[in-house]
Design a protein around this motif. Structure first.
Motif: not given
Length: 448
Positions: A227-228, A237-245, A441-448
């Motif tokens: 999704e976002n 060796s790191m894995i990062i979750n980034n919320d682009v909003r 996947f659920f409905d995907l919201a747009q990136i703002r």
């Protein structure tokens, strides 16, 4: 080099004529007697006694004559033939006109799908990096291929076969090490050698850099969207979750690998993440674990591979199963139950496994390989018998992406070609998409 000269690096697609296999000759019927409809006792009687003259010419007693007469009557009762079909077969014309619905399910023969042995189109891909740990090709839901060539990223529109240059970075930032489309096909994430991740708007007429994500200390070679949430994996060796909003984009980290992350794939439900690394490990992570201030603990840690794991692909019809492929020191495709962490099956392919893709319309798996044949292999699941092998690349097939409809596959290698293969059938033939046990996947919201 300007955009025009970069554009000329792409040759017009070369359409190869596909030679179809000759139809096999129709099998002719042959007589196979039904033993249950035969009467061997009667046959023996007729051959040995019924029509042979008596050896003794003496007069038989009345009782023996009566017995012989009664025996002959019994044997000849309702006799038509010795060799017989139990049921008379239909005429050949009747069999041809017979509808498939009238044929029993167990006796229907599925026609084998024709898979072209050569690529449908071939384009130039100069300066593409020959690096097993990178991910330089992706096909978005907008039907546009993104490919990284050196310090540049190009977009090839499959609908009109046009190519444009999206970006070129300086040597201080490049080369480009990963590309990944957002689920809505409007934004492209670009990983760079200097550890940054750029987010680009790709809408026609408004292509521009939206923002730069920082968090890694070394190059970023793996990207995947949920999704976002843009998940990034680096050489650190790191894995990062980034919320682009949001401004403070880092919302979680996963630590478990001790070498470069070379494979990342979110499940269709968005609840589990599979990661592969140069440390030969596969991890399963949960999106619900931890917070932005804590390091997430893996759900399962798989240690069966003996080489780097880049190839990862979630099964489209069994939501709790993921396939992984090992490098040149391993050469195996393994299937994992992500609920229990158990290895369901392991198949030695005989060569380096670079990428994996599932057929969305049938129970098949496509693998791309390196040393020594640089082939694509189509496998039937779950038997894992080879359906077809496709040759053409002269270098290991490191990068592979699937079209939005699921039928066509794009491959790119260090032989500097981008090839399109009609692997998974004809899109004109309507086929039902295999159902998943869990929701997609659920409905995907747009990136703002």
């Amino acid at each position: 080099m300007d955009a025009g000269s970069r554009y000329n690096k792409f040759r017009p697609p070369l359409v190869n004529q596909m030679s179809h296999k000759k139809r096999t000759r129709e099998n002719l019927d042959r007589f196979i007697p039904n033993r249950s409809a035969m009467d061997f006792d009667y046959a023996h009687y007729m051959l040995s006694g019924g029509k042979v003259k008596k050896e003794h010419y003496g007069v038989n007693s009345p009782s023996k004559e009566a017995y012989s007469k009664q025996l002959a009557e019994i044997f000849n009762m309702n006799r038509t033939r010795i060799l017989a079909f139990k049921n008379k077969p239909p005429h050949s014309a009747e069999r041809v006109s017979e509808s498939p619905s009238s044929i029993p399910q167990s006796k229907t023969i599925k026609k084998r799908r024709y898979i072209p042995q050569s690529s449908e189109r071939t384009l130039d891909a100069p300066d593409i990096l020959d690096d097993f740990y990178l991910n330089l090709l992706d096909w978005g839901s907008n039907n546009i291929l993104a490919i990284a060539l050196g310090n540049s990223v190009y977009l090839w529109d499959a609908s009109d076969e046009s190519a444009t240059e999206l970006l070129t970075v300086d040597d201080d930032f490049g080369p480009v090490t990963a590309v990944s489309w957002s689920p809505d096909g409007r934004h492209l994430a670009v990983g760079l050698n200097n550890s940054h991740v750029q987010l680009w708007n790709t809408l026609q007429g408004s292509c521009r850099l939206l923002r730069t994500l920082r968090g890694h200390s070394l190059r970023v070679g793996s990207l995947d969207w949920n999704e976002n949430i843009l998940t990034t994996g680096g050489m650190d060796s790191m894995i990062i979750n980034n919320d682009v909003r949001i401004r403070s984009h880092i919302v979680g980290t996963y630590r478990g690998h001790n070498q470069e992350i070379c494979g990342l794939k979110w499940s269709a439900s968005g609840q589990q993440l599979a990661s592969g690394g140069n440390d030969n490990l596969v991890h399963i992570w949960s999106i619900s674990m931890g917070s932005a201030n804590t390091t997430h603990q893996w759900v399962h840690r798989m240690t069966d591979h003996t080489a780097a794991v880049k190839a990862l692909s979630w099964c489209p019809f069994q939501s709790n199963m993921v396939a992984s492929g090992g490098g040149v020191g391993d050469q195996c495709i393994k299937f994992w139950n992500t609920n229990t962490g158990a290895c369901l099956n392991s198949v030695n392919t005989g060569s380096q496994v670079c990428s994996l893709l599932w057929n969305r319309h049938d129970r098949e798996l496509l693998s791309s390989h390196g040393f020594t044949d640089n082939q694509l292999t189509v496998w039937k699941y779950p038997s894992m018998t080879k359906i077809s092998e496709l040759l053409g690349h002269t270098s290991r097939v490191l990068y592979m992406a699937q079209s939005p409809d699921g039928y066509t596959v794009a491959t790119a290698t260090a032989d500097e070609t981008l090839r399109l293969w009609n692997v998974f059938g004809n899109p004109k033939e309507t086929k039902p998409v295999l159902k998943r046990k869990l929701e997609p996947f659920f409905d995907l919201a747009q990136i703002r």
